[in-house]
Design a protein around this motif. Sequence first.
Motif: not given
Length: 193
Positions: A37-43, A50-62, A69-75
């Motif tokens: 879901l974070g990736e969907q917000y990212f793109h 498109k909401d980069m902050q929401k994506a990062v929040d979801l990546y952090t939770e994941a 993969q969420a660690l990769f996306n956060l990096g």
Amino acid sequence: MSDCAFCRSSPPDNDADALPMVQARVAKKDPEAINYLGEQYFHGVLGLQKDMQKAVDLYTEAAELGSIQALFNLGFAYERGNGVKQDMAKAAEFYGRAAMQGHVGCRHNLGVIEFKKGNCDRAARHFLISAKMGYKESVDNIKLAFSAGLATKEQYTQALRECQDAVEEMKSHDRDEAAKRLGGPERGDEQRY
């Protein structure tokens, strides 16, 4: 084979049907669904803005729930400054956590970060590890470093040999058949990352 692993329903035909399925898995705290879901917000897809902050929040939770993969996306977010302030130290931290769990792309990215810092020996070690896991881009980077006199011929030879061994080891008739059905590379085709 293409049915949902959780509910056994067929894949949705459109975004309006897909989003509720993803959100149902998110509600159950599925780390991969949360990352997705974070990736969907990212793109900005699946009908989401498109909401980069929401994506990062979801990546952090994941990531907190165990998604590599969420660690990769956060990096990646911290490396590029997407939804967060650019911070290479944090990018390296997230990449490092995922690399320790076997994420080959993160291992490669650590090599790139070390190379940019001028730590050619550390970069080569990261590239050798990811090359041994079949990551061709790392072999290409060691080749470039060798051409520039920043890596040894032995390192390049080792990376090339171990990458080829890993690719050969991963080959199977079933993988080839799946690649044909999905339109991916067939045996002998160059891998793309």
